[in-house]
Motif scaffolding. Sequence first.
Motif, PDB file in Angstrom:
ATOM      1  N   GLY A   1      39.797  27.947  14.853  1.00 36.67           N
ATOM      2  CA  GLY A   1      40.352  27.007  15.631  1.00 36.67           C
ATOM      3  C   GLY A   1      39.384  26.627  16.887  1.00 36.67           C
ATOM      4  N   ALA A   2      39.075  27.622  17.543  1.00 34.83           N
ATOM      5  CA  ALA A   2      38.316  27.150  18.682  1.00 34.83           C
ATOM      6  C   ALA A   2      36.949  26.659  18.461  1.00 34.83           C
ATOM      7  N   GLY A   3      36.326  27.366  17.267  1.00 33.57           N
ATOM      8  CA  GLY A   3      35.134  26.721  16.780  1.00 33.57           C
ATOM      9  C   GLY A   3      35.269  25.160  16.358  1.00 33.57           C
ATOM     10  N   SER A   4      36.156  24.961  15.818  1.00 36.61           N
ATOM     11  CA  SER A   4      36.479  23.571  15.300  1.00 36.61           C
ATOM     12  C   SER A   4      36.645  22.701  16.436  1.00 36.61           C
ATOM     13  N   ILE A   5      37.479  23.116  17.285  1.00 37.65           N
ATOM     14  CA  ILE A   5      37.611  22.304  18.565  1.00 37.65           C
ATOM     15  C   ILE A   5      36.164  21.862  19.175  1.00 37.65           C
ATOM     16  N   MET A   6      35.183  22.936  19.221  1.00 38.00           N
ATOM     17  CA  MET A   6      33.907  22.754  19.936  1.00 38.00           C
ATOM     18  C   MET A   6      33.291  21.890  19.199  1.00 38.00           C
ATOM     19  N   ALA A   7      33.033  22.257  17.755  1.00 33.95           N
ATOM     20  CA  ALA A   7      32.393  21.305  16.851  1.00 33.95           C
ATOM     21  C   ALA A   7      32.808  19.802  16.929  1.00 33.95           C
ATOM     22  N   GLY A   8      34.109  19.759  16.971  1.00 34.03           N
ATOM     23  CA  GLY A   8      34.814  18.255  17.100  1.00 34.03           C
ATOM     24  C   GLY A   8      34.345  17.676  18.079  1.00 34.03           C
ATOM     25  N   ALA A   9      34.167  18.400  19.350  1.00 33.80           N
ATOM     26  CA  ALA A   9      33.696  17.765  20.567  1.00 33.80           C
ATOM     27  C   ALA A   9      32.129  17.173  20.336  1.00 33.80           C
ATOM     28  N   GLY A  10      31.324  17.841  19.579  1.00 33.25           N
ATOM     29  CA  GLY A  10      30.124  17.639  19.288  1.00 33.25           C
ATOM     30  C   GLY A  10      29.844  16.259  18.207  1.00 33.25           C
ATOM     31  N   LEU A  11      30.854  16.738  17.296  1.00 35.60           N
ATOM     32  CA  LEU A  11      30.925  15.146  16.519  1.00 35.60           C
ATOM     33  C   LEU A  11      31.403  13.957  17.064  1.00 35.60           C
ATOM     34  N   PHE A  12      32.209  14.343  17.954  1.00 31.88           N
ATOM     35  CA  PHE A  12      32.656  12.940  18.848  1.00 31.88           C
ATOM     36  C   PHE A  12      31.595  12.500  19.669  1.00 31.88           C
ATOM     37  N   LEU A  13      30.714  13.395  20.331  1.00 31.97           N
ATOM     38  CA  LEU A  13      29.542  12.872  21.085  1.00 31.97           C
ATOM     39  C   LEU A  13      28.532  12.268  20.319  1.00 31.97           C
TER      40      LEU A  13
END
Length: 205
Positions: free
Chosen positions: A189-201
């Motif tokens: 879940g934490a990894g997905s949140i971090m990757a999601g932030a990257g995709l968002f950017l």
Amino acid sequence: MTLESALSFFIAVFIFGITPGPGVFAILARALVNGSAACFMLALGMTISDILYLVAACYGLAVIATNWSELFTVIRIVGACYLLYLGWKMWHAPLDLTQTGQEVNSSSGFMGFSQGFLISASNPKVILFYIAFLPTFMDLTALDNIDIALAALLTLISLMSGLMLIALFASRARRWFKSERAVKRLNRGAGSIMAGAGLFLITRH
């Protein structure tokens, strides 16, 4: 800057700071894994980067932001790729939830600060926000160094308060995860949140 405008500025920056975005996602991920104390340098890095954007906006560097759009694009892509890498690392690395998050050495503190700084610096729209935001609270034509210093101090306190409040709430959620399956879910879940932030950017224009 009057007392009333200073208070309004403080509240507005606080709301801006807790608005969901790459920075908030990164704080959530770090707090879930390592606790709120481990988020301090990460939050400080984001805040210092925001303050630099604020000062740049105050001194009228909007022209540079416009003319150097290619450089800002590169920064944004580099920051996004780094977040994706961190997300991948969190997804695959085992978590030790017995850590309190209190033991943060100078090396990890510096890395946290650098990560936070990069996350915020990779979002050049922050400077555009401040350019549109500042005239509401101060007369930029009569702006002096004292006003800028006060705005920077208010931003420091407001953003750090908001980000660390998010970190505190997120770290308490760690107590819900005790079993091995729950730890694995937390990791991913934490990894997905971090990757999601990257995709968002990386998908922003």
